[in-house]
Design a protein around this motif. Structure first.
Motif, PDB file in Angstrom:
ATOM      1  N   ARG A  12       0.822  -1.201   0.000  1.00 37.18           N
ATOM      2  CA  ARG A  12       0.000   0.000   0.000  1.00 37.18           C
ATOM      3  C   ARG A  12       0.873   1.274   0.000  1.00 37.18           C
ATOM      4  O   ARG A  12       0.607   2.222  -0.726  1.00 37.18           O
ATOM      5  CB  ARG A  12      -0.899  -0.027   1.242  1.00 37.18           C
ATOM      6  CG  ARG A  12      -2.000   0.984   1.215  1.00 37.18           C
ATOM      7  CD  ARG A  12      -3.135   0.525   2.077  1.00 37.18           C
ATOM      8  NE  ARG A  12      -4.019  -0.331   1.324  1.00 37.18           N
ATOM      9  CZ  ARG A  12      -5.047   0.136   0.630  1.00 37.18           C
ATOM     10  NH1 ARG A  12      -5.325   1.405   0.608  1.00 37.18           N
ATOM     11  NH2 ARG A  12      -5.812  -0.693  -0.056  1.00 37.18           N
ATOM     12  N   GLN A  64       4.026   1.578  -1.029  1.00 34.05           N
ATOM     13  CA  GLN A  64       4.693   1.732  -2.329  1.00 34.05           C
ATOM     14  C   GLN A  64       3.740   2.324  -3.356  1.00 34.05           C
ATOM     15  O   GLN A  64       4.103   3.205  -4.139  1.00 34.05           O
ATOM     16  CB  GLN A  64       5.173   0.367  -2.838  1.00 34.05           C
ATOM     17  CG  GLN A  64       6.439  -0.126  -2.165  1.00 34.05           C
ATOM     18  CD  GLN A  64       6.804  -1.529  -2.613  1.00 34.05           C
ATOM     19  OE1 GLN A  64       5.936  -2.360  -2.880  1.00 34.05           O
ATOM     20  NE2 GLN A  64       8.098  -1.791  -2.698  1.00 34.05           N
ATOM     21  N   MET A  65       2.500   1.837  -3.321  1.00 35.11           N
ATOM     22  CA  MET A  65       1.493   2.343  -4.248  1.00 35.11           C
ATOM     23  C   MET A  65       1.302   3.842  -4.058  1.00 35.11           C
ATOM     24  O   MET A  65       1.308   4.607  -5.019  1.00 35.11           O
ATOM     25  CB  MET A  65       0.181   1.597  -4.009  1.00 35.11           C
ATOM     26  CG  MET A  65      -1.030   2.247  -4.639  1.00 35.11           C
ATOM     27  SD  MET A  65      -2.567   1.630  -3.928  1.00 35.11           S
ATOM     28  CE  MET A  65      -2.906   2.854  -2.691  1.00 35.11           C
ATOM     29  N   CYS A  97       2.534   6.007  -7.146  1.00 31.60           N
ATOM     30  CA  CYS A  97       1.439   6.183  -8.113  1.00 31.60           C
ATOM     31  C   CYS A  97       0.401   7.215  -7.712  1.00 31.60           C
ATOM     32  O   CYS A  97      -0.273   7.777  -8.559  1.00 31.60           O
ATOM     33  CB  CYS A  97       0.713   4.861  -8.328  1.00 31.60           C
ATOM     34  SG  CYS A  97       1.481   3.901  -9.585  1.00 31.60           S
ATOM     35  N   PHE A 155       0.131   4.100 -15.991  1.00 32.00           N
ATOM     36  CA  PHE A 155       0.381   5.191 -15.059  1.00 32.00           C
ATOM     37  C   PHE A 155       0.799   6.433 -15.846  1.00 32.00           C
ATOM     38  O   PHE A 155       1.318   6.315 -16.948  1.00 32.00           O
ATOM     39  CB  PHE A 155       1.508   4.802 -14.087  1.00 32.00           C
ATOM     40  CG  PHE A 155       1.226   3.541 -13.323  1.00 32.00           C
ATOM     41  CD1 PHE A 155       0.023   3.374 -12.661  1.00 32.00           C
ATOM     42  CD2 PHE A 155       2.168   2.520 -13.272  1.00 32.00           C
ATOM     43  CE1 PHE A 155      -0.238   2.205 -11.952  1.00 32.00           C
ATOM     44  CE2 PHE A 155       1.917   1.357 -12.562  1.00 32.00           C
ATOM     45  CZ  PHE A 155       0.713   1.188 -11.904  1.00 32.00           C
ATOM     46  N   PRO A 156       0.579   7.619 -15.277  1.00 30.36           N
ATOM     47  CA  PRO A 156       0.997   8.845 -15.985  1.00 30.36           C
ATOM     48  C   PRO A 156       2.513   9.011 -15.918  1.00 30.36           C
ATOM     49  O   PRO A 156       3.013   9.974 -15.376  1.00 30.36           O
ATOM     50  CB  PRO A 156       0.256   9.951 -15.223  1.00 30.36           C
ATOM     51  CG  PRO A 156       0.040   9.394 -13.866  1.00 30.36           C
ATOM     52  CD  PRO A 156      -0.086   7.913 -14.012  1.00 30.36           C
ATOM     53  N   LYS A 157       3.201   8.030 -16.460  1.00 32.86           N
ATOM     54  CA  LYS A 157       4.667   8.051 -16.479  1.00 32.86           C
ATOM     55  C   LYS A 157       5.103   7.697 -17.891  1.00 32.86           C
ATOM     56  O   LYS A 157       4.269   7.436 -18.760  1.00 32.86           O
ATOM     57  CB  LYS A 157       5.222   6.993 -15.514  1.00 32.86           C
ATOM     58  CG  LYS A 157       4.781   7.112 -14.060  1.00 32.86           C
ATOM     59  CD  LYS A 157       5.289   5.894 -13.284  1.00 32.86           C
ATOM     60  CE  LYS A 157       4.754   5.843 -11.877  1.00 32.86           C
ATOM     61  NZ  LYS A 157       5.337   6.833 -10.981  1.00 32.86           N
ATOM     62  N   TYR A 200       8.044  -0.399 -13.683  1.00 29.24           N
ATOM     63  CA  TYR A 200       7.411  -0.141 -12.380  1.00 29.24           C
ATOM     64  C   TYR A 200       7.452  -1.360 -11.458  1.00 29.24           C
ATOM     65  O   TYR A 200       7.913  -1.275 -10.319  1.00 29.24           O
ATOM     66  CB  TYR A 200       5.954   0.296 -12.590  1.00 29.24           C
ATOM     67  CG  TYR A 200       5.249   0.657 -11.305  1.00 29.24           C
ATOM     68  CD1 TYR A 200       5.348   1.932 -10.787  1.00 29.24           C
ATOM     69  CD2 TYR A 200       4.496  -0.289 -10.604  1.00 29.24           C
ATOM     70  CE1 TYR A 200       4.718   2.270  -9.598  1.00 29.24           C
ATOM     71  CE2 TYR A 200       3.877   0.040  -9.415  1.00 29.24           C
ATOM     72  CZ  TYR A 200       3.982   1.322  -8.920  1.00 29.24           C
ATOM     73  OH  TYR A 200       3.362   1.634  -7.742  1.00 29.24           O
ATOM     74  N   ILE A 217       9.637  -1.800  -7.905  1.00 27.26           N
ATOM     75  CA  ILE A 217       9.095  -1.927  -6.547  1.00 27.26           C
ATOM     76  C   ILE A 217       9.512  -3.252  -5.931  1.00 27.26           C
ATOM     77  O   ILE A 217       9.488  -3.399  -4.718  1.00 27.26           O
ATOM     78  CB  ILE A 217       7.546  -1.780  -6.476  1.00 27.26           C
ATOM     79  CG1 ILE A 217       6.865  -2.814  -7.338  1.00 27.26           C
ATOM     80  CG2 ILE A 217       7.098  -0.397  -6.833  1.00 27.26           C
ATOM     81  CD1 ILE A 217       5.357  -2.794  -7.187  1.00 27.26           C
TER      82      ILE A 217
END
Lengths: 282, 255
Positions: A173, A175-176, A180, B101-103, B111, B115
């Motif tokens: 959560r 990281q999100m 983002c 995503f806006p990337k 992405y 992560i």
């Protein structure tokens, strides 16, 4: 008949809108006309002299700058964290409703009450004395509802599909949120925060008892110094000075500078939002 | 060769509830490795709920409760303490609406790996290239990896989302009506792509499009009112359905 009524309605609406514009125009033109003659480099860069009847307002400008800085350092991080909690973590239950209601009520508390709160908590209880820090903290708390709400709304306006996409890739959560949700929300958070700060920069009541000085020609040299600030200086020149009519021009000059400071903050908020949201347009 | 992971999915007595309502009723199903399984049925029949219960995306819905077992790689993903992050690395998902995503294109694909802790530029470059190639998008975008993913067409965005899912090297890919927002040409590309991808991945796709299910899937499951009505090889389901309801749905008598 019908047409006549419609016209009347239309003109009433139009007149109301123009009335607002007229009030603003009158206010601004009065201050600009009377204030601009006082404003000079000398006025902006030197301390008050001869019992404030001469000299400038440099210490007040610097004081307001430092004060806004402390306000921002208090209210923006706390506001963003609170907004993240409300938007991303809180379960929609009684507790969350209570928190939201409290924030709304906090926003409605008169600013003088924040001044009293500042005296009780920061000046006395934490023993920070009359200082930039006490005043900045009081203003920071006052601005908190604005920054929390701005952050929460900005985060909520990020589409859910980003959340789902990120979680489905195995993000935690946090990281999100970090990768983002927060980035596209930054323009909204900053804009809201700057508007809140601009409001705080013009406040007198919360700093009245917490550290603003009647006359403090030296610049504050630590967070524990007393300080001068533009709105408080204006308040003194307009109501507390022993020779009000003589300092009237200086008061107008101070008012003009204060309005310009707020205007610059607001315009920078708009520019920042435009610039950043172009990066995250959707 | 990497360690062979058992990518077979075994669903045992799966029940899903939303508040008081039961969305899935006692589903038992085994899904084959490296095959395409299509989930069909009228709107609200539970097929999307079923799909989302395979990577525990239903966890995100308040009031959703799941009972039963879903066994992947010899472990029940609903067991207490099961690592959901690890699960979603093994079971990727592509959504109905393309949701890049806006990337930049590069950052979208990188992405997942990022992560999950991959930082070296070279490795990320390789993964991005491989994934985009696997998603049949590399040729179209290799000269503009740093441009925003939002500038791509809908079909390209959806293939980017598939590349993004592939980049974390899952065993299973779930697709929730991935072509329903796309035009026929883009749809055809996605279908070709899925047929290629099944060499390496177990693919489960929810679709409203009967022809699509018939064209690309190896097995088909028909859901109705939260029940798994019929499940078998696609040919049999479409040519000799055992259940009257399946036949009615497939021939378009209701839907």
């Amino acid at each position: 008949m019908h047409n006549w009524k419609q016209r009347l309605g239309f003109w009433t609406l139009r007149a109301s809108a123009f009335l607002v514009l007229a009030v603003l125009a009158f206010l601004l033109s009065d201050i600009i006309l009377q204030g601009r003659e006082v404003i000079s480099w000398e006025f902006l860069s030197s301390p008050p002299r001869q019992g404030m009847t001469a000299g400038g307002i440099f210490p007040a400008i610097v004081g307001t700058f430092y004060l806004s800085l402390i306000t921002a350092l208090v209210s923006v991080p706390l506001g963003v964290l609170g907004g993240i909690y409300l938007s991303e973590y809180a379960k929609q239950g009684k507790l969350t409703r209570l928190i939201r209601m409290s924030i709304r009520n906090l926003a409605g508390v008169p600013s003088i009450v924040f001044g009293m709160f500042g005296v009780a908590i920061f000046v006395n209880f934490f023993n920070l004395g009359l200082s930039l820090l006490s005043a900045g903290l009081s203003l920071g708390i006052m601005t908190l509802p604005v920054t929390i709400t701005a952050s929460e709304e900005a985060l909520k306006s990020v589409p859910d599909s980003y959340r789902q996409g990120s979680l489905a890739l195995g993000a935690t959560r946090w990281q999100m949120i970090k990768t983002c949700i927060l980035p596209p929300a930054v323009p909204g958070i900053l804009t809201g925060s700057i508007l809140g700060l601009a409001r705080a920069a013009g406040e007198t009541a919360p700093i009245l008892f917490t550290g603003a000085a009647f006359l403090y020609p030296n610049l504050p040299d630590s967070p524990f110094s007393q300080f001068m600030a533009l709105p408080y200086h204006l308040y003194i020149l307009a109501t507390q000075h022993h020779d009000i009519s003589r300092v009237r021009p200086i008061a107008y000059g101070t008012a003009l500078v204060l309005i310009l400071v707020v205007l610059i903050l607001n315009i920078s908020a708009i520019i920042l939002r435009e610039k950043l949201s172009r990066r995250y347009r959707r | 060769m990497e360690k062979e992971i058992n990518c077979k999915l075994k669903i045992e007595n799966l029940n899903v509830f939303y508040a008081q309502e039961q969305a899935l009723k006692n589903i038992n199903m085994e899904i084959d490795c490296r095959k395409i399984t299509a989930l069909i049925g009228p709107s609200g029949c539970g097929k999307s709920t079923f799909l989302r219960s395979l990577n525990r995306m239903n966890d995100e819905i308040r009031e959703a409760r799941v009972k039963g077992r879903v066994i992947l790689d010899d472990e029940d993903i609903y067991e207490n303490g099961y690592n959901v992050v690890e699960l979603r690395k093994k079971v990727g998902m592509v959504f109905q609406q393309p949701n890049p995503f806006p990337k930049s294109i590069y950052d979208n694909v990188a992405y997942g790996p990022r992560i999950h802790g991959i930082k070296e530029k070279n490795r990320l470059d390789d993964i991005v290239k491989e994934s985009l190639k696997a998603a049949a998008l590399w040729e179209e975008v290799n000269d503009r990896l740093n441009q925003s993913a939002l500038d791509l067409s809908g079909g390209q965005q959806q293939r980017l989302c598939i590349a993004r899912a592939i980049a974390v090297k899952p065993n299973v890919i779930l697709l929730d009506e991935p072509a329903s927002a796309l035009d026929p040409q883009a749809t055809a590309k996605i279908e070709d792509l899925l047929t290629e991808l099944k060499e390496n991945y177990t693919i489960i796709i929810v679709t409203h499009n009967m022809q699509q299910a018939a064209r690309i899937s190896d097995s088909t499951a028909f859901f109705w009112l939260g029940n798994l009505v019929e499940y078998g090889p696609t040919e049999e389901i479409f040519e000799r359905p055992k259940n009257q309801r399946t036949e009615d749905y497939i021939t378009g008598r209701f839907g």
